[in-house]
Design a protein around this motif. Sequence first.
Motif, PDB file in Angstrom:
ATOM      1  N   ALA A 180       0.830  -1.210   0.000  1.00  0.00           N
ATOM      2  CA  ALA A 180       0.000   0.000   0.000  1.00  0.00           C
ATOM      3  C   ALA A 180       0.865   1.260   0.000  1.00  0.00           C
ATOM      4  CB  ALA A 180      -0.934  -0.001   1.207  1.00  0.00           C
ATOM      5  N   ILE A 181       2.157   1.090   0.261  1.00  0.00           N
ATOM      6  CA  ILE A 181       3.072   2.241   0.229  1.00  0.00           C
ATOM      7  C   ILE A 181       3.425   2.546  -1.226  1.00  0.00           C
ATOM      8  CG2 ILE A 181       5.384   3.056   0.880  1.00  0.00           C
ATOM      9  CD1 ILE A 181       5.142   1.267   3.391  1.00  0.00           C
ATOM     10  N   ASP A 182       3.178   3.777  -1.643  1.00  0.00           N
ATOM     11  CA  ASP A 182       3.496   4.154  -3.024  1.00  0.00           C
ATOM     12  C   ASP A 182       4.976   3.933  -3.321  1.00  0.00           C
ATOM     13  OD1 ASP A 182       1.033   4.835  -3.941  1.00  0.00           O
ATOM     14  OD2 ASP A 182       1.240   6.982  -3.514  1.00  0.00           O
ATOM     15  N   ASP A 183       5.265   3.557  -4.556  1.00  0.00           N
ATOM     16  CA  ASP A 183       6.645   3.391  -5.028  1.00  0.00           C
ATOM     17  C   ASP A 183       7.358   2.198  -4.384  1.00  0.00           C
ATOM     18  OD1 ASP A 183       6.185   5.850  -6.313  1.00  0.00           O
ATOM     19  OD2 ASP A 183       7.032   6.969  -4.629  1.00  0.00           O
ATOM     20  N   CYS A 212      11.560   6.170  -6.329  1.00  0.00           N
ATOM     21  CA  CYS A 212      10.762   7.393  -6.209  1.00  0.00           C
ATOM     22  C   CYS A 212      11.226   8.439  -7.202  1.00  0.00           C
ATOM     23  CB  CYS A 212      10.880   7.945  -4.792  1.00  0.00           C
ATOM     24  SG  CYS A 212      10.332   6.765  -3.540  1.00  0.00           S
ATOM     25  N   LYS A 213      10.404   9.457  -7.371  1.00  0.00           N
ATOM     26  CA  LYS A 213      10.722  10.466  -8.383  1.00  0.00           C
ATOM     27  C   LYS A 213      11.821  11.418  -7.908  1.00  0.00           C
ATOM     28  CE  LYS A 213       7.035  13.857  -7.421  1.00  0.00           C
ATOM     29  NZ  LYS A 213       6.517  13.380  -6.126  1.00  0.00           N
ATOM     30  N   ASP A 214      11.982  11.575  -6.590  1.00  0.00           N
ATOM     31  CA  ASP A 214      13.051  12.442  -6.101  1.00  0.00           C
ATOM     32  C   ASP A 214      13.492  11.995  -4.706  1.00  0.00           C
ATOM     33  OD1 ASP A 214      11.161  13.538  -4.264  1.00  0.00           O
ATOM     34  OD2 ASP A 214      10.453  14.861  -5.857  1.00  0.00           O
ATOM     35  N   LYS A 215      14.597  12.573  -4.247  1.00  0.00           N
ATOM     36  CA  LYS A 215      15.193  12.186  -2.966  1.00  0.00           C
ATOM     37  C   LYS A 215      14.262  12.460  -1.786  1.00  0.00           C
ATOM     38  CE  LYS A 215      19.520  10.706  -3.570  1.00  0.00           C
ATOM     39  NZ  LYS A 215      19.897   9.358  -3.107  1.00  0.00           N
TER      40      LYS A 215
END
Lengths: 257, 257
Positions: B212-215, B238-241
Amino acid sequence: MFKDLGIPTPAFADIQSQADLDAAVASIGLPAVLKTRTLGYDGKGQKVLRKPEDVVGTFAELGSVPCLLEGFVPFTGEVSLIAVRARDGETKFYPLVHNTHDSGILKLSVASSDHPLQALAEDYSSRVLKQLNYVGVMAFEFFEVDGGLKANEIAPRVHNSGHWTTEGAECSQFENHLRAVAGLPLGSTAKVGESAMLNFIGVVPPVEKVIAIDDCHLHHYGKAFKAGRKVGHANLRCKDKATLEQQILKVEALIAE
Amino acid sequence: MFKDLGIPTPAFADIQSQADLDAAVASIGLPAVLKTRTLGYDGKGQKVLRKPEDVVGTFAELGSVPCLLEGFVPFTGEVSLIAVRARDGETKFYPLVHNTHDSGILKLSVASSDHPLQALAEDYSSRVLKQLNYVGVMAFEFFEVDGGLKANEIAPRVHNSGHWTTEGAECSQFENHLRAVAGLPLGSTAKVGESAMLNFIGVVPPVEKVIAIDDCHLHHYGKAFKAGRKVGHANLRCKDKATLEQQILKVEALIAE
């Protein structure tokens, strides 16, 4: 069902006999496509009728089985929407995919960004999923006609035009199908980079050449090579659209070799 | 081999007996780590010696087998470099990974961006790979000491600290190992987004909470749960740090539940 749900479709008619076919051609007009009701795929179980003589004896030619006649749609493009619906009704959609076919077989799928018809496609698809109380992945194929959509086919399963999601989406259509069926939370359908999928039809080009292309992920089915059979696909996942277009050309060049 | 290749390491000595150990402790000093030469992993087959009384009888305690005594290094960080070398000598490197251990077991690996020691780590690793005429993936663990690197361990295989590459790199360590061994072109080792890997040690948290946690990409080994055993891991891409840091906290919170 499409009609009841207010979803536009091409004109079509049930065909149980050659007489049905003759009557339907008179009503719908030519060109039209005659399709068997079951077991059709990749252009199999269908025939395009362009001239009156194409209609003669065609019902028997397709095996004298229940068919549909579908009016030919002068579409500007073909798109598909891969949707997934969970047991609790939560529904997610991948970005619309532009599809290019060759002889009835899907050749190229390109994932879109902010497609102007995304919301409409999601609306139409939601109606079907809800009506069927569906759980899992379903693929919806639409024709783009006059700035709108006409439903072409639905496939109650993961779909070839969603294969790009293996590398190109945060959570693939395959994983999301399993999550849905297993009653687990759905994963994100967001894109990762810019993606396309090219089918290898009949033959997979030399593996060392396919995987030497940057951003190219080979999926080799290990099937015997045979004309007209899908034996693998390449997923391209690139950092931007311009790179994606270049890499598509490289894979297409290999296919043409 | 490290010495011949000019690669700094912690002080170490061969230990074949308790007398060897006593002499080595006198020379190298404490604290130090006694490690069996073979079959050590995840803190097994090693003992940290802090006080003189820790040394007494320790050779027998580890099974009276050939050991190494390694001087304790006051490191500021631990990093690993996953390298892959093809049959033709072409070598590629993934970005350096920051590792955090707990009781000798890897807990968290975070892929870095433009790490200032990347070039040095690649240089050291290249010397080893070339010397061995190695083909495949090899993992190099280094201590960060005084702005430089000291080689800690090498693992001639895919490595836990490279598991993040499954989703986090264009071509994973697993695929690149196979490509190398099979004589195929190596794939890109470039990062896709910002990634980390968290090991599940002893137990995998409830699957529905992990996914359920994105990414978050769950890798569940299907092993029996047992204290101290790695039974799965989560890859975050993820998309960024900033997002990555948030999501790491979420997975860590699940692990702590």
